[in-house]
Write an enzyme that holds these catalytic residues in place. Sequence first.
Site, PDB file in Angstrom:
ATOM      1  N   GLU A   1      -8.338 -17.328 -55.273  1.00 19.64           N
ATOM      2  CA  GLU A   1      -8.200 -17.176 -53.824  1.00 19.64           C
ATOM      3  C   GLU A   1      -8.389 -15.749 -53.344  1.00 19.64           C
ATOM      4  OE1 GLU A   1      -4.849 -19.755 -51.766  1.00 19.64           O
ATOM      5  OE2 GLU A   1      -4.017 -18.745 -53.507  1.00 19.64           O
TER       6      GLU A   1
ATOM      7  N   HIS B   1     -11.335 -29.489 -75.847  1.00 20.86           N
ATOM      8  CA  HIS B   1     -12.224 -30.562 -75.389  1.00 20.86           C
ATOM      9  C   HIS B   1     -13.306 -30.039 -74.447  1.00 20.86           C
ATOM     10  CE1 HIS B   1      -9.810 -33.645 -77.331  1.00 20.86           C
ATOM     11  NE2 HIS B   1      -8.758 -32.914 -76.957  1.00 20.86           N
TER      12      HIS B   1
ATOM     13  N   ARG C   1      -4.436 -17.551 -39.685  1.00 28.41           N
ATOM     14  CA  ARG C   1      -5.029 -18.874 -39.462  1.00 28.41           C
ATOM     15  C   ARG C   1      -6.557 -18.833 -39.444  1.00 28.41           C
ATOM     16  NH1 ARG C   1      -1.316 -22.415 -37.777  1.00 28.41           N
ATOM     17  NH2 ARG C   1      -2.960 -23.791 -37.068  1.00 28.41           N
TER      18      ARG C   1
ATOM     19  N   TRP D   1     -11.555 -19.528 -37.320  1.00 32.71           N
ATOM     20  CA  TRP D   1     -12.015 -19.881 -38.665  1.00 32.71           C
ATOM     21  C   TRP D   1     -13.122 -20.901 -38.428  1.00 32.71           C
ATOM     22  CZ3 TRP D   1     -12.441 -24.254 -41.765  1.00 32.71           C
ATOM     23  CH2 TRP D   1     -12.575 -24.020 -43.143  1.00 32.71           C
TER      24      TRP D   1
ATOM     25  N   ASN E   1      -8.561 -25.123 -31.472  1.00 30.64           N
ATOM     26  CA  ASN E   1      -8.312 -25.180 -32.915  1.00 30.64           C
ATOM     27  C   ASN E   1      -8.495 -26.634 -33.328  1.00 30.64           C
ATOM     28  OD1 ASN E   1      -5.185 -25.134 -34.804  1.00 30.64           O
ATOM     29  ND2 ASN E   1      -7.271 -25.204 -35.532  1.00 30.64           N
ATOM     30  N   GLY E   2      -9.504 -26.894 -34.158  1.00 25.01           N
ATOM     31  CA  GLY E   2      -9.724 -28.272 -34.596  1.00 25.01           C
ATOM     32  C   GLY E   2     -11.205 -28.593 -34.649  1.00 25.01           C
TER      33      GLY E   2
ATOM     34  N   LYS F   1      -4.239 -18.549 -57.633  1.00 20.53           N
ATOM     35  CA  LYS F   1      -3.953 -17.254 -57.000  1.00 20.53           C
ATOM     36  C   LYS F   1      -5.108 -16.295 -57.251  1.00 20.53           C
ATOM     37  CE  LYS F   1      -1.601 -18.067 -54.732  1.00 20.53           C
ATOM     38  NZ  LYS F   1      -0.952 -19.251 -54.376  1.00 20.53           N
TER      39      LYS F   1
ATOM     40  N   CYS G   1      -8.048 -21.462 -37.212  1.00 20.98           N
ATOM     41  CA  CYS G   1      -8.000 -20.951 -35.840  1.00 20.98           C
ATOM     42  C   CYS G   1      -6.569 -20.872 -35.332  1.00 20.98           C
ATOM     43  CB  CYS G   1      -8.801 -21.784 -34.853  1.00 20.98           C
ATOM     44  SG  CYS G   1     -10.509 -22.009 -35.280  1.00 20.98           S
TER      45      CYS G   1
ATOM     46  N   LYS H   1      -4.682 -20.210 -43.806  1.00 18.97           N
ATOM     47  CA  LYS H   1      -3.380 -20.620 -44.313  1.00 18.97           C
ATOM     48  C   LYS H   1      -3.083 -22.089 -44.025  1.00 18.97           C
ATOM     49  CE  LYS H   1       1.137 -19.124 -45.324  1.00 18.97           C
ATOM     50  NZ  LYS H   1       0.815 -19.185 -46.757  1.00 18.97           N
TER      51      LYS H   1
ATOM     52  N   GLU I   1      -1.529 -22.839 -60.914  1.00 19.53           N
ATOM     53  CA  GLU I   1      -1.203 -21.973 -59.781  1.00 19.53           C
ATOM     54  C   GLU I   1      -1.637 -20.526 -60.054  1.00 19.53           C
ATOM     55  OE1 GLU I   1      -0.594 -22.459 -56.836  1.00 19.53           O
ATOM     56  OE2 GLU I   1       0.331 -20.638 -56.087  1.00 19.53           O
TER      57      GLU I   1
HETATM   58  C1  G6P Z   1      -4.191 -23.804 -47.629  1.00 22.52           C
HETATM   59  C2  G6P Z   1      -3.424 -22.536 -47.956  1.00 22.52           C
HETATM   60  C3  G6P Z   1      -2.620 -22.731 -49.246  1.00 22.52           C
HETATM   61  C4  G6P Z   1      -1.737 -23.951 -49.146  1.00 22.52           C
HETATM   62  C5  G6P Z   1      -2.523 -25.203 -48.739  1.00 22.52           C
HETATM   63  C6  G6P Z   1      -1.606 -26.360 -48.388  1.00 22.52           C
HETATM   64  O1  G6P Z   1      -5.179 -23.991 -48.583  1.00 22.52           O
HETATM   65  O2  G6P Z   1      -4.300 -21.444 -48.085  1.00 22.52           O
HETATM   66  O3  G6P Z   1      -1.830 -21.582 -49.480  1.00 22.52           O
HETATM   67  O4  G6P Z   1      -1.118 -24.178 -50.368  1.00 22.52           O
HETATM   68  O5  G6P Z   1      -3.309 -24.937 -47.581  1.00 22.52           O
HETATM   69  O6  G6P Z   1      -0.866 -26.018 -47.260  1.00 22.52           O
HETATM   70  P1  G6P Z   1       0.554 -26.601 -46.902  1.00 22.52           P
HETATM   71  O7  G6P Z   1       0.937 -25.891 -45.644  1.00 22.52           O
HETATM   72  O8  G6P Z   1       0.361 -28.065 -46.679  1.00 22.52           O
HETATM   73  O9  G6P Z   1       1.462 -26.321 -48.021  1.00 22.52           O
END
Ligand code: G6P
Length: 602
Positions: free
Chosen positions: A484, A500, A27, A74, A100-101, A481, A2, A597, A477
């Site tokens: 996501e 394994h 957000r 969100w 937000n929260g 990606k 949010c 995010k 990573e």
């Molecule tokens: C969310 C975002 C990711 C990010 C993670 C940690 O999942 O979508 O892109 O890596 O949070 O966020 P931070 O701001 O703590 O790096």
Amino acid sequence: MCGIIGYIGDRKACDVIVSGLKRLEYRGYDSVGVVTENGGTLHIRKGAGKIGELEKKLGLSELPGTRGIGHTRWATHGIPDDTNAHPHTDCTGRIALVHNGIIENYLELKEELLKRGHIFKSDTDTEVIAHLIEEELKTAANFEEALRRALNRLKGSFALGIIYSGDGEHLYFVRNESPLVLGIGKGEMFAASDVPAFLPYTNRAVFIDDGEYVILSKEGYIVKDFRTGEVREKDVHTIEWSLKMAEKQGYPHFMLKEIHEQPKAVKEAIYGNAEGIADIAEEIAGYDKIFIVAMGTSYHAAIAGKYLFQRLARKVPVVEEASEFRYEAEGLLDENTLVIAITQSGETADTLAAIKLAKRNGAKTLSIVNVVGSMATRISDLVLYTHAGPEIGVAATKTYTTQLTVLAMLAIALARHLGTADEQLLNALEKRLYELPDLIAEALKHEENLKELAEALRDRKDFFYIGRGISVATALEGALKLKEISYIHAEGLSAGELKHGPLALIEDSVPVVAVAPSGRTFDKIVSNIEEAKARKGFIISLGDNDELMKISDVFIRMPEVDELLSPILYVVPLQLLAYHLAVLRGNDPDKPRNLAKSVTVE
Ligand code: G6P
């Protein structure tokens, strides 16, 4: 998680709010809502969907008044529909608020308020706050007192924006474990979850801390502690980020722009830290008990950090997800412990909880952060900035490579201070580090090939990413990606684990992405590639050794680089592959479904 925004001044409030919400959409983007006030009447428009779709449909830009608040959601409590969209109001319709929260005790409060005759319209936890303030207003001397009383009954995380039709002069904002920052203009004031929301209007910002509320007027702001009522003095910060940095600049998506910004971002990370890193290294050199904590992509940087610390500084950090650490580390921390937190936003709830736990137990805390002035920077003993500039795409890209850069610099400085690595090696690494921006630019040239590869693989159901040593971080990573933004199932793992279990899943044409820079375990990963190939896996390898060409279906030649720096380079083609697969599959890579995010709730 949010985004909230508020404006009070002489402009048409809805214009400022709608444009700010567009910049806050990363957000959350389940639903949108705006409320403005004009002549003592609140005008509310809200609905499920993204702001781009709803702006016209709801007539958000037609709302009258020069004072208002907005929200992009969100969903946590209640499905994302029109009714659950914020703002929420009390029974009288005179109080409207955005949140937000998560309010953890909302059920208990709701029951109490239902008994008192309040009528609820939504399934959200947020709505209880509006009714609670309404209830308190019945006996309080004024709105501020009612607000304070209500706030002291709330448990959980909340950044709130509140408008009360009975008070034409002010807006109210609150922060408790969810981000909130004020923008200071001339004869106008802003409040938002994040700076880019008001960056077109001002770069002067005041960061609000937990337990504080703000009374905002056209001319200024008063910040108070909502527990004691005491006025708090706040510093005004000048934000170096420009509006241009927070715009797409001709790219179809923020993510693609941010991928391409990596040469510059890594350069900024290097130059921004070159001077101070030796001092930080000296401060932490005495610690042997080290934890590195983070979430998501930042957690993958932490994994790479572990290898860097081990190889160069001969220190073995425990790497843990902050969400685990916060419940496991009590009793393990003391003044001889160093906790390094990595967080792009500096607002991730679990990471903040981990830092707070470390502090409560007397441990030293160092945060590696991108967002200047964010909560992590304010509660940590030491801070290193990644200097990546604003990252809007939900999937982290340039903030990851800059985190890796800072970690590499820190490990080199630490090794130099401790004398744990050969000076020649350290000098060579440092020299290569300075060349990395050019090498990343080189790696970006693979984009067309990767786009073609994405075409060929667009309908595959599963991907495997394998690596050894520090490349395990890249494998994880790369897989993240893909998951996501393309919504294709992917697993990242250390190549040694393949036999394994996961090898059972490799069959005809299943893509196996091997991250294989030259180095200690190159021969080993070659064997792992052969194993996958023998099961008819479709091998995509990244490396600088021609041998890979012979055993791979697709070979992505990477510039030569020391293995320890390779994660900064090797993740780039994987970001591009995920991006193009997402676009080809019709997804919006900037706004992946169900994700946000900043995860500011637990
Ligand atoms: C969310 C975002 C990711 C990010 C993670 C940690 O999942 O979508 O892109 O890596 O949070 O966020 P931070 O701001 O703590 O790096």
